[in-house]
Motif scaffolding. Structure first.
Motif, short mmCIF file in Angstrom:
data_model
loop_
_atom_site.label_atom_id
_atom_site.label_comp_id
_atom_site.label_asym_id
_atom_site.label_seq_id
_atom_site.Cartn_x
_atom_site.Cartn_y
_atom_site.Cartn_z
N UNK A 43 0.85 -1.20 0.00
CA UNK A 43 0.00 0.00 0.00
C UNK A 43 0.88 1.24 0.00
N UNK A 44 0.27 2.38 -0.28
CA UNK A 44 0.99 3.65 -0.37
C UNK A 44 0.36 4.65 0.60
N UNK A 45 1.13 5.14 1.57
CA UNK A 45 0.63 6.13 2.54
C UNK A 45 -0.29 5.51 3.60
N UNK A 46 -0.17 4.25 3.90
CA UNK A 46 -1.09 3.64 4.87
C UNK A 46 -0.44 3.54 6.24
N UNK A 47 -0.98 4.28 7.20
CA UNK A 47 -0.46 4.29 8.56
C UNK A 47 -0.79 2.99 9.28
N UNK A 317 2.00 -8.28 3.59
CA UNK A 317 1.25 -7.03 3.39
C UNK A 317 1.89 -5.93 4.22
N UNK A 318 2.20 -4.81 3.57
CA UNK A 318 2.74 -3.66 4.28
C UNK A 318 2.51 -2.41 3.44
N UNK A 319 3.13 -1.29 3.85
CA UNK A 319 3.01 -0.02 3.13
C UNK A 319 4.37 0.67 3.11
N UNK A 320 4.51 1.65 2.22
CA UNK A 320 5.82 2.31 2.08
C UNK A 320 6.13 3.28 3.21
N UNK A 321 5.11 3.82 3.84
CA UNK A 321 5.24 4.72 4.99
C UNK A 321 3.84 5.03 5.47
N UNK A 322 3.72 5.77 6.56
CA UNK A 322 2.42 6.12 7.08
C UNK A 322 1.94 7.48 6.60
N UNK A 323 1.08 8.12 7.40
CA UNK A 323 0.50 9.41 7.03
C UNK A 323 -0.09 10.07 8.27
N UNK A 324 0.09 11.39 8.38
CA UNK A 324 -0.45 12.11 9.53
C UNK A 324 -1.97 12.23 9.45
N UNK A 325 -2.47 12.70 8.33
CA UNK A 325 -3.91 12.83 8.07
C UNK A 325 -4.66 13.45 9.26
N UNK A 326 -4.13 14.57 9.75
CA UNK A 326 -4.82 15.31 10.80
C UNK A 326 -4.20 15.21 12.17
N UNK A 327 -3.22 14.36 12.36
CA UNK A 327 -2.51 14.29 13.64
C UNK A 327 -1.47 15.42 13.73
N UNK A 338 5.20 8.63 14.85
CA UNK A 338 4.92 7.25 14.49
C UNK A 338 3.80 7.11 13.46
N UNK A 339 2.81 8.00 13.49
CA UNK A 339 1.72 7.87 12.52
C UNK A 339 2.23 7.98 11.08
N UNK A 340 3.39 8.59 10.89
CA UNK A 340 3.94 8.75 9.55
C UNK A 340 5.12 7.84 9.27
N UNK A 341 5.77 7.33 10.31
CA UNK A 341 6.92 6.44 10.15
C UNK A 341 6.53 4.96 10.22
#
Length: 487
Positions: A43-47, A317-327, A338-341
Motif C-alpha cells: 500500500x501507499x501512505x497507509x499508517x 502485506x505492508x506499506x511504504x510509509x504512514x500518514x499524519x492525516x490530521x494528527x 509514528x503515525x507517519x513512520x
C-alpha cells in the motif's frame, strides 16, 4: 542494548552464522523440494493504525483483517525516512536494493545504469532463484519495470494526476465541489477504471498465468492507494458518515515547529489553520479508499485460492510509509511521528503462526531479505536489511529494539526502548517522548527533571545509527548541549 554493528552489519564470522541459521530456518518453514510462492501486497501512505483488526474500530478492512488473523503481525514496523518530499521514492529504493536510507540515496542514479544490468534488484534476484516475476501498480524507482520483471503491466508513477480542486479543502461544510467518486477529476479514475481495480484485474489474471507455470511466482502488487487524491466509489465513501469520523486526540490547528515540511504539497490538501471538520473529511476519504483497496485485496486472495496456489504461498502485506492525516496539525508523511513512520506489516504462509504479534521494531524493507532467505536459504551479503525468519520463529510481543529515522536535512529521530528523541537540526529544537506512557506523542518531556541526561544518552545512540545508515549530516553543532557524552 546491542551495538549497531551487531544489529545491522555482517562481519565474516557473523555472516557465516547468519547464513547457517537462515538456511536452517528457511528449511523449517519450506518443504525441502518446493520453493514457496511470494505474494507482496504493498500500500501507499497507509499508517499502522488504519486496520480494524489492529484496533481501529472506525475502519472496515475485512480482508486485511483475515491476513492478520491467519498470520503473524509485526506491530512496530518502520520506514527509515526520505531524502525529499516524496518519501515513497526513498522507501522503494531501499526496498528494491536492500540498502539503508543514505546508501540507497547514494546509488539511486545508478539503479538504471548498474543495478538493473547487473541483475541486483529484488525481483531480479528472485528470478535468479527460479521465480516467475510479476508486477503491477506503483513503482517510483529509477528503472523500467519491463527490464526488472518478467511480466509487468500498468507501471504507475508517484501519484495520480492532481487538480486544483483537490487542494485547500474543505473550507466549510458548504465546500462540496470535490467528490471522490466524480470521474471528471481523473486522478485514480484516469483511464475509466479505478487504479486499484485495475491492479486487482492484473493480479487475478496473474494468478492464472502463474498456475500454468511450473516455477514458483514472485508477485509485486503495489497499490497507489491510499495516496491522495483519495478517490473511491461513492458506496465506499458512504460507509463513513463524516460527522461520525473521530478527530484525532493529537489534533492541532497547526504544528508549532518549523520542520522543513510544514508547507510541502501534502500539507496543502487541507486549509490552514486546520479545522476539526476538514480533518474529518480528509480521514473519511482516507478510510474509504483503504476499504476500497481492501476489497481488491479480497479479489486477489480469492483468485489465489481458486487457482490452487494458496497453501504454498507466503503473503506479505505492508506499506511504504504512514500518514499524519490530521494528527499534530499535519496532513502528510514528512515528519518523524509514528503515525507517519510506522506501517502495518502482516505475514502469512506455511508454518507461520496464526494470530501472533511480534513487538520487535523492524524496518518494512526487511521483506526483501526475508523473501530471499525463503527462496535461496540465505541473504546476500550486500543486502543490509535483515531476514525476519528468526523473529517469525521466536519473536515476542514485547516492544523492543532501536529505530532510526530521517527527513532531508531538517529532521532526525531515534527510538530506543520506550524513549524517542526527535531532532530538528535547522532550529536546534529537540523533543523527548515516552512511547509507553504516551504512544500518541502528545507530551514533550524536555522540561522534566532528568530529561537532559536521557536526551544525551539517546543522542549518542543516534550518532551510532547515523554511521550505520550512511547519514553524513553533522548535528552536533546544532545540539551541542546533547552532544556531551557520559553526563
Amino acid at each position: 542494548m546491542l551495538p549497531p554493528s551487531a544489529l545491522f552489519l555482517h562481519g565474516s564470522t557473523l555472516l557465516r552464522i547468519v547464513i547457517f541459521t537462515l538456511s536452517c530456518l528457511a528449511a523449517s518453514f519450506v518443504h525441502a523440494a518446493e520453493k514457496p510462492n511470494i505474494l507482496f501486497l504493498f500500500a501507499d501512505d497507509q499508517a499502522f493504525h488504519t486496520i480494524h483488526a489492529l484496533g481501529n474500530d472506525e475502519i472496515k478492512t475485512p480482508n486485511i483483517d483475515q491476513l492478520i488473523k491467519n498470520g503473524t503481525t509485526f506491530t512496530h514496523t518502520y520506514n527509515q525516512g526520505g531524502w525529499n518530499g516524496a518519501i515513497c521514492v526513498a522507501s522503494r529504493a531501499m526496498l528494491n536494493t536492500g540498502r539503508f536510507l543514505w546508501h540507497a540515496h547514494d546509488l539511486e542514479n545508478d539503479i538504471k545504469k548498474q543495478w538493473v544490468p547487473n541483475k541486483r534488484m529484488w525481483a531480479q534476484r528472485m528470478a535468479a532463484a527460479g521465480y516467475q516475476t510479476f508486477f503491477s501498480g506503483k513503482w517510483h524507482v529509477k528503472a523500467d519495470t519491463k527490464n526488472v520483471f518478467e511480466v509487468a503491466r500498468h507501471m504507475r508513477g508517484g501519484m495520480p494526476n492532481q487538480t486544483d480542486a483537490g487542494y485547500d479543502r474543505p473550507k466549510s461544510r458548504d465546500d462540496v465541489a470535490w467528490k471522490p467518486w466524480d470521474k471528471k477529476f481523473e486522478g485514480f479514475w484516469k483511464g475509466g477504471r479505478h487504479w486499484s481495480e485495475v491492479l486487482g484485474d492484473d493480479a487475478v489474471d496473474y494468478m492464472s498465468l502463474a498456475a500454468s507455470d511450473e516455477r514458483p511466482f514472485f508477485m509485486y502488487l503495489a497499490f497507489n492507494a491510499p495516496h491522495d487524491p483519495r478517490q473511491s466509489p461513492k458506496q465506499f465513501v458512504d460507509m463513513y458518515p463524516v460527522d461520525k469520523i473521530q478527530v484525532p486526540q493529537t489534533f492541532l490547528a497547526e504544528y508549532p515547529y518549523d520542520i522543513g515540511s510544514n508547507r510541502v504539497r501534502d500539507e496543502k490538501l487541507a486549509p490552514f489553520p486546520r479545522t476539526p471538520y476538514s480533518v474529518q473529511v480528509n480521514r473519511q476519504e482516507y478510510y474509504a479508499i483503504i476499504t476500497h483497496m481492501d476489497h481488491q485485496i479480497g479479489r486477489i486472495l480469492k483468485a489465489l485460492k481458486q487457482t490452487g496456489q494458496a497453501e504454498n504461498t507466503w503473503i506479505f502485506f505492508t506499506a511504504d510509509h504512514g500518514l499524519a492525516c490530521g494528527n499534530h496539525g499535519l496532513l502528510g508523511k514528512q515528519n518523524m511521528f509514528d503515525h507517519s513512520m510506522r506501517v502495518p506489516f502482516a505475514v502469512t504462509g506455511p508454518g507461520v503462526d496464526a494470530g501472533r504479534k511480534v513487538g520487535q521494531r523492524i524496518y518494512l524493507q526487511s521483506v526483501m531479505a526475508t523473501s530471499l532467505a525463503l527462496a535461496t536459504g540465505n541473504v546476500p551479503e550486500d543486502v543490509e536489511f535483515e531476514s525476519l525468519l528468526p523473529l517469525l520463529k521466536d519473536g515476542k510481543p514485547e516492544v523492543t529494539g532501536d529505530i532510526y529515522g530521517a527527513y532531508t536535512d531538517t529532521q532526525r529521530m531515534i527510538t530506543v526502548g520506550h524513549e524517542k528523541l526527535i531532532l530538528y537540526p535547522k532550529t536546534g529544537v529537540s523533543l523527548l517522548f515516552d512511547l509507553k506512557a504516551d504512544p500518541d506523542e502528545m507530551t514533550d518531556l524536555s522540561s522534566k527533571n532528568g530529561s537532559l541526561a536521557r536526551k544525551r544518552a539517546l543522542f549518542q545512540e543516534f550518532l551510532k545509527h547515523q554511521k550505520v545508515v550512511g547519514d553524513k549530516l553533522d548535528v552536533s553543532e546544532a545540539f551541542s548541549e546533547l552532544a556531551v557524552a557520559g553526563t
